[in-house]
Design a protein around this motif. Structure first.
Motif: not given
Length: 124
Positions: A46-74
């Motif tokens: 029963n945990f909640n998703f709170s963040s997804l961080h790339f290092n370096p900052p989010t590469p341009p190939c990743f778009t439309n990130m959605g953080i909700s529960n019960p999932q994260i999508t990108i």
């Protein structure tokens, strides 16, 4: 378009407390949707998703990130001409506290190679 799945587990007695299966997600060229969701085998459910961080900052190939529960999508528009692993840090919240996966290592050949336990996405 492929739909790819990453299962997320939380065990507050482990280091790092947040782990993923697979740890390194191999992604074929093209347009893909990656979804992170709770692993049915996770000791804590029963945990909640709170963040997804790339290092370096989010590469341009990743778009439309959605953080909700019960999932994260990108969206992963995998058109990178040279295969590139992208390390990331995943954050979840449980009982008012934030727990993270291993830190994403900037500049490492792969985050796993440096022994950081960090999950990654490998665009093939």
């Amino acid at each position: 378009m492929a739909n790819l799945s990453v299962l997320v587990s939380l065990d507050t007695t482990k280091t790092p407390p947040v782990t993923t299966n697979p740890e390194e997600l191999d992604v074929q060229p093209g347009s893909n949707v990656i979804t992170w969701s709770v692993d049915p085998a996770s000791p804590i459910q029963n945990f909640n998703f709170s963040s997804l961080h790339f290092n370096p900052p989010t590469p341009p190939c990743f778009t439309n990130m959605g953080i909700s529960n019960p999932q994260i999508t990108i969206q992963d528009n995998n058109t990178t001409p040279v295969p590139a692993p992208y390390g990331y840090t995943l954050g979840v919240t449980y009982n008012g506290r934030i727990y993270n996966s291993g830190s994403a290592a900037a500049g490492a050949a792969t985050p796993r190679a440096e022994g950081r336990g960090s999950p990654s996405i490998h665009n093939n």
